[in-house]
Write a protein that holds these residues in place. Structure first.
Motif, PDB file in Angstrom:
ATOM      1  N   GLN A  65       0.832  -1.200   0.000  1.00 17.38           N
ATOM      2  CA  GLN A  65       0.000   0.000   0.000  1.00 17.38           C
ATOM      3  C   GLN A  65       0.870   1.255   0.000  1.00 17.38           C
ATOM      4  N   TYR A  66       1.913   1.248   0.791  1.00 20.15           N
ATOM      5  CA  TYR A  66       2.847   2.377   0.849  1.00 20.15           C
ATOM      6  C   TYR A  66       3.502   2.601  -0.518  1.00 20.15           C
ATOM      7  N   ARG A  67       3.921   1.513  -1.142  1.00 17.01           N
ATOM      8  CA  ARG A  67       4.588   1.625  -2.443  1.00 17.01           C
ATOM      9  C   ARG A  67       3.624   2.115  -3.517  1.00 17.01           C
ATOM     10  N   ASP A  68       2.382   1.640  -3.471  1.00 21.44           N
ATOM     11  CA  ASP A  68       1.389   2.074  -4.466  1.00 21.44           C
ATOM     12  C   ASP A  68       1.112   3.573  -4.351  1.00 21.44           C
ATOM     13  N   ILE A  69       0.948   4.048  -3.114  1.00 16.83           N
ATOM     14  CA  ILE A  69       0.681   5.474  -2.912  1.00 16.83           C
ATOM     15  C   ILE A  69       1.867   6.309  -3.359  1.00 16.83           C
ATOM     16  N   ARG A  70       3.055   5.850  -3.047  1.00 15.64           N
ATOM     17  CA  ARG A  70       4.254   6.607  -3.422  1.00 15.64           C
ATOM     18  C   ARG A  70       4.438   6.641  -4.935  1.00 15.64           C
ATOM     19  N   ARG A  71       4.107   5.532  -5.603  1.00 16.22           N
ATOM     20  CA  ARG A  71       4.274   5.462  -7.051  1.00 16.22           C
ATOM     21  C   ARG A  71       3.197   6.260  -7.790  1.00 16.22           C
ATOM     22  N   SER A  72       1.958   6.128  -7.343  1.00 16.81           N
ATOM     23  CA  SER A  72       0.846   6.770  -8.048  1.00 16.81           C
ATOM     24  C   SER A  72       0.588   8.202  -7.587  1.00 16.81           C
ATOM     25  N   GLY A  73       0.973   8.510  -6.355  1.00 15.07           N
ATOM     26  CA  GLY A  73       0.682   9.829  -5.801  1.00 15.07           C
ATOM     27  C   GLY A  73      -0.776  10.014  -5.453  1.00 15.07           C
ATOM     28  N   ASN A  74      -1.544   8.902  -5.424  1.00 19.40           N
ATOM     29  CA  ASN A  74      -2.980   8.950  -5.151  1.00 19.40           C
ATOM     30  C   ASN A  74      -3.270   8.265  -3.817  1.00 19.40           C
ATOM     31  N   THR A  75      -3.970   8.966  -2.926  1.00 18.47           N
ATOM     32  CA  THR A  75      -4.288   8.402  -1.613  1.00 18.47           C
ATOM     33  C   THR A  75      -5.764   8.086  -1.454  1.00 18.47           C
TER      34      THR A  75
ATOM     35  N   MET B 177       2.901   6.035   7.309  1.00 17.16           N
ATOM     36  CA  MET B 177       1.808   6.028   6.340  1.00 17.16           C
ATOM     37  C   MET B 177       1.094   7.380   6.329  1.00 17.16           C
ATOM     38  N   VAL B 178       0.845   7.926   7.507  1.00 17.35           N
ATOM     39  CA  VAL B 178       0.185   9.234   7.597  1.00 17.35           C
ATOM     40  C   VAL B 178       1.048  10.309   6.941  1.00 17.35           C
ATOM     41  N   ARG B 179       2.329  10.275   7.212  1.00 15.31           N
ATOM     42  CA  ARG B 179       3.244  11.274   6.633  1.00 15.31           C
ATOM     43  C   ARG B 179       3.225  11.211   5.113  1.00 15.31           C
ATOM     44  N   LEU B 180       3.243   9.993   4.565  1.00 19.99           N
ATOM     45  CA  LEU B 180       3.207   9.836   3.117  1.00 19.99           C
ATOM     46  C   LEU B 180       1.895  10.365   2.538  1.00 19.99           C
ATOM     47  N   CYS B 181       0.772  10.044   3.191  1.00 16.17           N
ATOM     48  CA  CYS B 181      -0.535  10.486   2.697  1.00 16.17           C
ATOM     49  C   CYS B 181      -0.635  12.013   2.695  1.00 16.17           C
ATOM     50  N   VAL B 182      -0.138  12.646   3.752  1.00 19.65           N
ATOM     51  CA  VAL B 182      -0.170  14.113   3.821  1.00 19.65           C
ATOM     52  C   VAL B 182       0.675  14.710   2.703  1.00 19.65           C
ATOM     53  N   GLN B 183       1.860  14.152   2.487  1.00 22.30           N
ATOM     54  CA  GLN B 183       2.740  14.660   1.430  1.00 22.30           C
ATOM     55  C   GLN B 183       2.092  14.520   0.059  1.00 22.30           C
ATOM     56  N   MET B 184       1.500  13.355  -0.225  1.00 21.23           N
ATOM     57  CA  MET B 184       0.908  13.121  -1.542  1.00 21.23           C
ATOM     58  C   MET B 184      -0.317  14.002  -1.769  1.00 21.23           C
ATOM     59  N   LYS B 185      -1.126  14.204  -0.727  1.00 19.27           N
ATOM     60  CA  LYS B 185      -2.309  15.052  -0.866  1.00 19.27           C
ATOM     61  C   LYS B 185      -1.911  16.501  -1.156  1.00 19.27           C
TER      62      LYS B 185
END
Length: 266
Positions: A55-65, A110-118
């Motif tokens: 899930q972490y890798r998918d969000i990081r690759r796609s930039g979609n949360t 995970m939260v940090r990644l989601c905030v960054q991508m959003k």
């Protein structure tokens, strides 16, 4: 009196004679059951975070949360912090404590990644929402990672202080232990309710639920075999029940059109 008869020499001989017994208590038992026990403990420590790696890798690759809810992180953060506090009142196995500590750091990542991508995905900057604004309508939907850290620090401090004051209160200790595992046990409930509302399981990953079920069955069996506190295996059994209920929904709704399909066909 000879040197060999001195008390110091006698004590040294006794220590050397008992050395194998002491070492056997410190070193892991090199047997089939010993290896299985160590393997099970390692699975308990790291197994909980494994499903979040793709899930972490998918969000990081796609930039979609959009496909991941940060409220899952909130639930696991609260559950594992309560479990850590429960350990101070009623010691349980160290692998379970280590699992909780690792899960807390994983969920914050995970939260940090989601905030960054959003923030990156916003074309036009929207209004900033912070924890210190105390807007209940935007709880756990803040726009900066610092707000999540502030809230979790405050929550941990409050629960920690309460635990320190009530550490000898058996009712309080058992209560936080139950709340910790009960919160984690209900992670599958939102999925079950959504399926029930839609009368469909379309869009739900059956493979994901399968991994949930396998992990929960293993975890519950581990709790029982290792004689963990009753809160652990009772709520573990609840988790398995919810997982099985979701699979029952897959069978029941397999031939029924989803609510969305009914809407577009009408």
């Amino acid at each position: 009196m000879s040197t060999s008869d001195s008390p110091l020499v006698v004590q040294l001989h006794a220590v050397l004679a008992n050395m194998p017994d002491h070492l056997s208590g410190l070193l892991p038992e090199l047997s089939v059951m010993g290896i299985i026990n160590w393997g099970a403990a390692a699975a308990m420590v790291f197994g909980g975070v494994v499903p979040f790696i793709p899930q972490y890798r998918d969000i990081r690759r796609s930039g979609n949360t959009e496909g991941f809810s940060t409220f899952v992180c909130l639930t696991l953060l609260v559950a594992n912090i309560l479990r850590i506090m429960f350990w101070f009142g009623k010691h349980f196995e160290l692998p379970l404590l280590a699992q909780s500590i690792i899960m807390v750091f994983t969920m914050m990542m995970m939260v940090r990644l989601c905030v960054q991508m959003k923030n990156k995905s916003e074309i036009v900057s929207s209004k900033q929402h912070k924890f210190t604004d105390f807007e209940h309508g935007h709880f756990w939907q803040w726009t900066d990672f610092k707000s999540y850290v502030q809230f979790m620090t405050l929550f941990t401090a409050c629960v920690g202080l309460l635990t320190f004051l009530l550490l000898n209160n058996i009712i309080y200790v058992e209560l936080i232990g139950f709340l910790a595992v009960f919160a984690e046990a209900l992670l599958g409930a939102p999925q079950f309710y959504r399926n029930f509302q839609n009368k469909s399981t379309q869009g739900m990953s059956k493979k994901m639920v399968g991994f949930w079920t396998c992990g929960d069955v293993f975890k519950t069996g581990y709790f029982i075999l290792r004689e963990a506190p009753p809160q652990f295996w009772i709520c573990g059994a609840l988790q398995v029940s919810i997982d099985i209920s979701i699979f029952v929904q897959v069978f029941l709704y397999r031939n029924l059109p989803s609510r969305a399909a009914k809407f577009y066909s009408s």
